[in-house]
Design an enzyme around this catalytic site. Structure first.
Site, PDB file in Angstrom:
ATOM      1  N   ASP A 115     -26.151 -31.623  18.254  1.00  0.00           N
ATOM      2  CA  ASP A 115     -26.519 -30.697  17.253  1.00  0.00           C
ATOM      3  C   ASP A 115     -25.531 -30.869  16.362  1.00  0.00           C
ATOM      4  O   ASP A 115     -25.495 -30.011  15.247  1.00  0.00           O
ATOM      5  CB  ASP A 115     -26.356 -29.279  17.923  1.00  0.00           C
ATOM      6  CG  ASP A 115     -27.838 -29.152  18.864  1.00  0.00           C
ATOM      7  OD1 ASP A 115     -28.623 -29.732  18.615  1.00  0.00           O
ATOM      8  OD2 ASP A 115     -27.485 -28.266  19.895  1.00  0.00           O
ATOM      9  N   ASP A 182     -35.036 -33.542  20.036  1.00  0.00           N
ATOM     10  CA  ASP A 182     -34.329 -32.510  19.036  1.00  0.00           C
ATOM     11  C   ASP A 182     -33.105 -33.472  18.161  1.00  0.00           C
ATOM     12  O   ASP A 182     -32.828 -32.785  17.290  1.00  0.00           O
ATOM     13  CB  ASP A 182     -33.487 -31.408  19.717  1.00  0.00           C
ATOM     14  CG  ASP A 182     -34.149 -31.110  21.131  1.00  0.00           C
ATOM     15  OD1 ASP A 182     -34.904 -31.776  21.633  1.00  0.00           O
ATOM     16  OD2 ASP A 182     -34.068 -29.922  21.464  1.00  0.00           O
TER      17      ASP A 182
HETATM   18  N1  GLY Z   1     -32.934 -27.251  20.696  1.00  0.00           N
HETATM   19  C1  GLY Z   1     -33.584 -27.335  19.628  1.00  0.00           C
HETATM   20  C2  GLY Z   1     -34.900 -26.670  19.846  1.00  0.00           C
HETATM   21  O1  GLY Z   1     -35.115 -25.787  20.709  1.00  0.00           O
HETATM   22  O2  GLY Z   1     -35.843 -27.121  19.194  1.00  0.00           O
END
Ligand code: GLY
Length: 403
Positions: A115, A182
């Site tokens: 992230d 993600d």
């Molecule tokens: N962690 C990223 C999402 O929930 O899309």
């Protein structure tokens, strides 16, 4: 379009021919964009230095982030985008004042995971891009260094999640060798750092990560796994699974959206045609699994006996990704096709989920689904808001973003 063949790995690089086809709904989207900008300005004094985390169930109010939250930059990203359109100094001040928080993130390596991409592209990279602030550039580059350092051989990707005690022993072990979908958006930070520094290692790591994602996360029918486990000692691929989707073989709609946007973005950075093909195949899968009203449900393979929660955030990320993808096709017929699909989803969001005309609402979109398995559905989500703003901007022809 000029094509060149790389003799070593048979990949074709294309000279980019970019064009953003016009939307069929310019007036509707422009009005929604203006309402969104008005709301963002109005929320500046109400939020102060707080960053929205998730909507409080049953309300149009936000709960706010504590330190170390992956969503901490999405409000900052909205402030910078709104500033880029309006030049309003209050927006700039509010965004800049968040720099100290992101410095704290850099100083706490235990908070670092994939992230870092979201966190720094939408804060310090945005700041540097719009204002030329050198401290922000430096912070963006440090974040890119930390992200690149998460490539640990023999894994062919940057490590995504950090194992935590609270995960329990099984998931903790699994996380050590896991690639997740993600992380697709995070590669933009590495491409940006490569451009800023001229260091090709950033590009090499990003391409390795994206290529592994293409091979293992994208299935033959262009649906996607949320995550794929590898043996941490040998790097051997073990199998795909889900964390936030319905089941291991289903297609979690926000995961699909991260990949469509991420591959389209990677094509713009590299000109590698197989990224554009992956994004296009995944977009076609969405077209074939989208509800009539244009708003994705939280999983594209939801059976009739499951509650049909929408995920407006998946819709917003997908729409922003589709306009990006359309731009990658220049004047080709595919550009029209992906613009029309982006329009369908964005119109669905405007008609069914938009909160910009609700003076009391602290977010732009309702009906996001953060994690249905944990009971987090029907919420406002700061990433839904950010990508809604990005999609509205892209729909009416804006092309300057922070990735
Ligand atoms: N962690 C990223 C999402 O929930 O899309």
């Amino acid at each position: 379009m000029e094509l060149k063949q790389d003799s070593d790995n048979n990949v074709s690089y294309e000279a980019l021919e970019l064009f953003q086809p016009p939307t069929a709904h310019e007036a509707v989207f422009q009005q929604a964009l203006e309402r969104a900008l008005g709301k963002i300005s109005a929320l500046v004094p109400r939020f102060g230095l707080r960053n929205p985390r998730m909507g409080i169930p049953g309300t149009t109010r936000y709960a706010f982030c504590i330190p170390d939250e992956w969503v901490a930059s999405f409000w900052c990203g909205q402030l910078w985008l709104a500033y880029s359109l309006t030049g309003d100094p209050h927006l700039k001040n509010s965004a800049s004042m968040r720099r100290d928080y992101f410095r704290t993130v850099l100083e706490n390596p235990r908070w670092h995971d994939h992230d870092l991409g979201f966190l720094f592209s939408l804060s310090t990279v945005a700041d540097f891009t719009l204002t030329g602030n050198e401290k922000s550039r430096e912070m963006g580059l440090r974040a890119a260094d930390f992200l690149a350092a998460r490539w640990r051989q023999p894994m062919p990707f940057v490590m995504c999640w950090n194992p935590m005690l609270r995960d329990g022993p099984e998931f903790m072990k699994r996380k050590t060798g896991t690639l997740n979908i993600d992380s697709m958006q995070a590669m933009a930070l590495l491409f940006w750092a490569a451009r800023e520094t001229g260091q090709s290692s950033f590009t090499d790591i990003a391409n390795m990560h994206l290529e592994t994602s293409r091979q293992y996360l994208v299935r033959d029918d262009f649906s996607s796994y949320h995550a794929y486990e590898f043996d941490p000692r040998s790097g051997e691929p073990l199998g795909g699974f889900t964390h936030q989707g319905l089941h291991d073989e289903s297609c979690w709609s926000r995961g699909q959206s991260w990949a469509i946007h991420g591959f389209a973005q990677a094509y713009l950075y590299t000109g590698l045609s197989h990224y554009r093909e992956a994004a296009a195949g995944m977009a076609d899968y969405v077209a074939n699994h989208l509800p009539e009203d244009g708003v994705p449900l939280w999983d594209y393979n939801l059976p009739a006996d499951e509650t049909p929660y929408r995920d407006s955030s998946a819709g917003a990320v997908t729409a922003a990704g589709l306009y990006t993808l359309a731009r990658c096709f220049g004047h080709g017929a595919e550009a029209q096709k992906y613009t029309a699909l982006g329009d369908k989803i964005l119109l669905g969001l405007v008609e069914h989920c938009d909160l910009t005309a609700n003076a009391d609402a602290e977010g732009l979109l309702k009906e996001g689904a953060a994690f249905v398995g944990l009971g987090r559905a029907e919420n406002m989500l700061p990433y839904g808001d950010y990508y809604y703003l990005e999609a509205l901007m892209r729909s009416v022809g804006h092309t300057e973003f922070f990735w």
